[in-house]
Write a protein that holds these residues in place. Structure first.
Motif, PDB file in Angstrom:
ATOM      1  N   ASN A  65       1.256  -2.012  22.976  1.00 51.17           N
ATOM      2  CA  ASN A  65       2.419  -1.782  23.930  1.00 51.17           C
ATOM      3  C   ASN A  65       3.370  -3.142  23.469  1.00 51.17           C
ATOM      4  OD1 ASN A  65       1.007  -4.212  24.758  1.00 51.17           O
ATOM      5  ND2 ASN A  65       0.901  -3.578  26.825  1.00 51.17           N
ATOM      6  N   SER A  66       2.946  -4.058  22.758  1.00 48.98           N
ATOM      7  CA  SER A  66       3.848  -5.009  22.353  1.00 48.98           C
ATOM      8  C   SER A  66       5.052  -4.365  21.442  1.00 48.98           C
ATOM      9  CB  SER A  66       3.399  -6.111  21.333  1.00 48.98           C
ATOM     10  OG  SER A  66       2.845  -5.710  20.249  1.00 48.98           O
ATOM     11  N   ILE A  67       5.060  -3.133  20.934  1.00 54.19           N
ATOM     12  CA  ILE A  67       5.895  -2.411  20.201  1.00 54.19           C
ATOM     13  C   ILE A  67       6.497  -1.269  20.665  1.00 54.19           C
ATOM     14  CG2 ILE A  67       5.673  -3.468  17.901  1.00 54.19           C
ATOM     15  CD1 ILE A  67       3.836  -1.047  17.266  1.00 54.19           C
ATOM     16  N   PHE A  68       6.241  -1.135  22.053  1.00 52.03           N
ATOM     17  CA  PHE A  68       7.119   0.042  22.814  1.00 52.03           C
ATOM     18  C   PHE A  68       8.227   0.015  22.850  1.00 52.03           C
ATOM     19  CE2 PHE A  68       3.042   1.264  25.613  1.00 52.03           C
ATOM     20  CZ  PHE A  68       2.369   1.744  24.741  1.00 52.03           C
ATOM     21  N   HIS A  69       9.206  -0.941  22.655  1.00 56.93           N
ATOM     22  CA  HIS A  69      10.632  -1.025  22.341  1.00 56.93           C
ATOM     23  C   HIS A  69      11.042  -0.054  21.350  1.00 56.93           C
ATOM     24  CE1 HIS A  69       9.157  -4.150  19.642  1.00 56.93           C
ATOM     25  NE2 HIS A  69      10.203  -3.771  18.857  1.00 56.93           N
ATOM     26  N   GLU A  70      10.203   0.018  20.174  1.00 52.06           N
ATOM     27  CA  GLU A  70      10.469   1.234  19.320  1.00 52.06           C
ATOM     28  C   GLU A  70      10.225   2.506  19.686  1.00 52.06           C
ATOM     29  OE1 GLU A  70       8.593   0.358  15.594  1.00 52.06           O
ATOM     30  OE2 GLU A  70       8.696  -1.605  15.756  1.00 52.06           O
ATOM     31  N   VAL A  71       9.613   2.818  20.660  1.00 52.95           N
ATOM     32  CA  VAL A  71       9.603   4.459  21.417  1.00 52.95           C
ATOM     33  C   VAL A  71      10.651   5.150  21.262  1.00 52.95           C
ATOM     34  CG1 VAL A  71       8.777   5.660  23.132  1.00 52.95           C
ATOM     35  CG2 VAL A  71       7.306   3.755  22.331  1.00 52.95           C
ATOM     36  N   ALA A  72      11.719   4.506  21.866  1.00 52.49           N
ATOM     37  CA  ALA A  72      13.173   5.067  22.082  1.00 52.49           C
ATOM     38  C   ALA A  72      13.621   5.768  20.633  1.00 52.49           C
ATOM     39  CB  ALA A  72      13.963   4.290  22.989  1.00 52.49           C
ATOM     40  N   ASP A  73      13.443   4.988  19.763  1.00 51.87           N
ATOM     41  CA  ASP A  73      13.894   5.133  18.396  1.00 51.87           C
ATOM     42  C   ASP A  73      13.264   6.793  17.916  1.00 51.87           C
ATOM     43  OD1 ASP A  73      14.981   2.943  18.251  1.00 51.87           O
ATOM     44  OD2 ASP A  73      13.806   1.903  17.160  1.00 51.87           O
TER      45      ASP A  73
ATOM     46  N   PHE B  94      15.866  11.521  38.594  1.00 53.92           N
ATOM     47  CA  PHE B  94      16.726  10.531  38.968  1.00 53.92           C
ATOM     48  C   PHE B  94      17.950  10.545  37.826  1.00 53.92           C
ATOM     49  CE2 PHE B  94      12.226   9.275  39.692  1.00 53.92           C
ATOM     50  CZ  PHE B  94      12.289   8.833  41.054  1.00 53.92           C
ATOM     51  N   HIS B  95      18.755   9.606  37.899  1.00 54.50           N
ATOM     52  CA  HIS B  95      20.297   9.660  37.180  1.00 54.50           C
ATOM     53  C   HIS B  95      20.033   8.954  35.770  1.00 54.50           C
ATOM     54  CE1 HIS B  95      21.929  11.062  40.681  1.00 54.50           C
ATOM     55  NE2 HIS B  95      21.672   9.903  41.395  1.00 54.50           N
ATOM     56  N   GLU B  96      18.926   8.709  35.159  1.00 57.44           N
ATOM     57  CA  GLU B  96      18.840   8.200  33.954  1.00 57.44           C
ATOM     58  C   GLU B  96      17.456   8.841  33.158  1.00 57.44           C
ATOM     59  OE1 GLU B  96      16.330   4.285  33.346  1.00 57.44           O
ATOM     60  OE2 GLU B  96      17.810   3.870  34.544  1.00 57.44           O
ATOM     61  N   SER B  97      17.664   8.964  31.814  1.00 56.77           N
ATOM     62  CA  SER B  97      16.676   9.666  31.172  1.00 56.77           C
ATOM     63  C   SER B  97      15.363   8.774  31.242  1.00 56.77           C
ATOM     64  CB  SER B  97      16.884   9.599  29.658  1.00 56.77           C
ATOM     65  OG  SER B  97      17.990  10.451  29.419  1.00 56.77           O
ATOM     66  N   ALA B  98      14.158   9.422  31.065  1.00 54.89           N
ATOM     67  CA  ALA B  98      12.700   8.873  31.069  1.00 54.89           C
ATOM     68  C   ALA B  98      12.176   9.166  29.817  1.00 54.89           C
ATOM     69  CB  ALA B  98      12.119   9.272  32.091  1.00 54.89           C
ATOM     70  N   VAL B  99      11.557   7.978  29.291  1.00 50.42           N
ATOM     71  CA  VAL B  99      10.915   8.179  27.735  1.00 50.42           C
ATOM     72  C   VAL B  99       9.604   7.607  28.008  1.00 50.42           C
ATOM     73  CG1 VAL B  99      10.966   7.548  25.444  1.00 50.42           C
ATOM     74  CG2 VAL B  99      13.074   7.971  26.774  1.00 50.42           C
ATOM     75  N   SER B 100       8.563   8.510  27.600  1.00 48.54           N
ATOM     76  CA  SER B 100       6.943   8.141  27.717  1.00 48.54           C
ATOM     77  C   SER B 100       6.343   8.529  26.363  1.00 48.54           C
ATOM     78  CB  SER B 100       6.655   8.773  28.759  1.00 48.54           C
ATOM     79  OG  SER B 100       6.592  10.232  28.754  1.00 48.54           O
ATOM     80  N   ILE B 101       5.158   7.536  26.107  1.00 45.67           N
ATOM     81  CA  ILE B 101       4.290   7.861  25.265  1.00 45.67           C
ATOM     82  C   ILE B 101       2.978   8.271  25.361  1.00 45.67           C
ATOM     83  CG2 ILE B 101       3.699   5.240  24.921  1.00 45.67           C
ATOM     84  CD1 ILE B 101       3.499   5.777  21.965  1.00 45.67           C
ATOM     85  N   HIS B 102       2.472   9.409  24.800  1.00 46.35           N
ATOM     86  CA  HIS B 102       1.380  10.273  25.539  1.00 46.35           C
ATOM     87  C   HIS B 102       0.430  10.298  24.225  1.00 46.35           C
ATOM     88  CE1 HIS B 102       3.341  12.134  28.989  1.00 46.35           C
ATOM     89  NE2 HIS B 102       4.446  11.617  28.350  1.00 46.35           N
ATOM     90  N   VAL B 103      -0.864  10.083  24.398  1.00 47.13           N
ATOM     91  CA  VAL B 103      -1.880  10.546  23.416  1.00 47.13           C
ATOM     92  C   VAL B 103      -3.044  11.230  24.204  1.00 47.13           C
ATOM     93  CG1 VAL B 103      -3.364   8.447  24.188  1.00 47.13           C
ATOM     94  CG2 VAL B 103      -3.856   9.423  22.088  1.00 47.13           C
ATOM     95  N   TYR B 104      -3.291  12.587  23.382  1.00 39.34           N
ATOM     96  CA  TYR B 104      -4.136  13.454  23.659  1.00 39.34           C
ATOM     97  C   TYR B 104      -5.389  13.628  22.691  1.00 39.34           C
ATOM     98  CZ  TYR B 104      -0.137  14.861  26.635  1.00 39.34           C
ATOM     99  OH  TYR B 104       0.681  14.806  27.655  1.00 39.34           O
ATOM    100  N   SER B 105      -6.547  13.845  23.425  1.00 44.63           N
ATOM    101  CA  SER B 105      -7.443  14.189  22.626  1.00 44.63           C
ATOM    102  C   SER B 105      -8.447  15.196  23.144  1.00 44.63           C
ATOM    103  CB  SER B 105      -8.420  12.924  22.391  1.00 44.63           C
ATOM    104  OG  SER B 105      -9.418  13.087  21.599  1.00 44.63           O
ATOM    105  N   PRO B 106      -8.756  16.160  22.442  1.00 42.70           N
ATOM    106  CA  PRO B 106      -8.229  16.656  21.150  1.00 42.70           C
ATOM    107  C   PRO B 106      -6.901  17.172  21.047  1.00 42.70           C
ATOM    108  CG  PRO B 106      -9.655  18.638  21.843  1.00 42.70           C
ATOM    109  CD  PRO B 106      -9.635  17.340  23.020  1.00 42.70           C
ATOM    110  N   PRO B 107      -6.112  17.166  19.943  1.00 43.31           N
ATOM    111  CA  PRO B 107      -4.848  17.610  20.007  1.00 43.31           C
ATOM    112  C   PRO B 107      -4.600  18.853  20.814  1.00 43.31           C
ATOM    113  CG  PRO B 107      -5.387  17.017  17.922  1.00 43.31           C
ATOM    114  CD  PRO B 107      -6.689  16.977  18.563  1.00 43.31           C
ATOM    115  N   LEU B 108      -3.414  18.972  21.538  1.00 43.12           N
ATOM    116  CA  LEU B 108      -3.165  20.101  22.600  1.00 43.12           C
ATOM    117  C   LEU B 108      -3.005  21.157  21.719  1.00 43.12           C
ATOM    118  CD1 LEU B 108      -0.226  18.281  24.447  1.00 43.12           C
ATOM    119  CD2 LEU B 108      -2.407  18.665  25.271  1.00 43.12           C
TER     120      LEU B 108
END
Length: 163
Positions: free
Chosen positions: A30-38, A132-146
């Motif tokens: 989580n310390s590098i979640f600032h890179e997710v939006a990239d 809401f009025h702004e975009s939402a960005v999330s990071i997901h992990v799935y196991s096994p792959p979808l």
């Protein structure tokens, strides 16, 4: 450290992980979640952007971008379990059960805020929406792959012909 490298280090040794292990591995980067939006992508064939940034036979990590006033389809995750963190914006996670005819009926709505973690246990049926009025960005992990994800239409969206 770059996001994908950190994910690889945290997730590469997981074998048939539990929900708690997926969430814990996600929290460890989580310390590098600032890179997710990239890594977010704009919607193309779906109402939301979807970018798989890491995948093995055990799991996959996906960046989801839900623009304002958009939503995913009502769906399950096949045989997969998942954990996620919202890194930007707010979303609503609506959970469903199936009625006696097999149509989804909402049974709870959870507001997810920036920084919140949420999970998707096996067999969960849900929809992520962004009213809401702004975009939402999330990071997901799935196991096994979808695979074998099933989409559900509510009864109100199904044409019912009476003969």
């Amino acid at each position: 450290m770059m996001l994908v490298e950190a994910i690889e280090q945290s997730f590469c040794k997981l074998q048939e992980p539990s929900l708690e292990q997926l969430k814990s591995a996600l929290q460890s980067v989580n310390s590098i979640f600032h890179e997710v939006a990239d890594h977010k992508t704009e919607p193309l064939n779906l109402a939301y952007g979807r970018n798989v940034i890491y995948s093995t036979k055990e799991l996959e990590v996906i960046i989801i971008h839900i623009p304002a006033s958009a939503a995913t389809a009502i769906h399950n995750h096949g045989a997969s379990i998942g954990a996620a963190c919202l890194v930007q914006g707010h979303i609503v996670n609506s959970k469903f059960h199936l009625d006696t005819e097999g149509y989804p009926v909402v049974h709870s709505d959870d507001l997810i805020r920036t920084g919140d973690y949420f999970t998707a246990p096996k067999d969960q049926i849900h929809q992520l929406s962004n009213p809401f009025h702004e975009s939402a960005v999330s990071i997901h992990v799935y196991s096994p792959p979808l695979t074998d994800v099933h989409r559900y239409l509510p009864y109100s969206e199904v044409l019912d012909y009476v003969i």
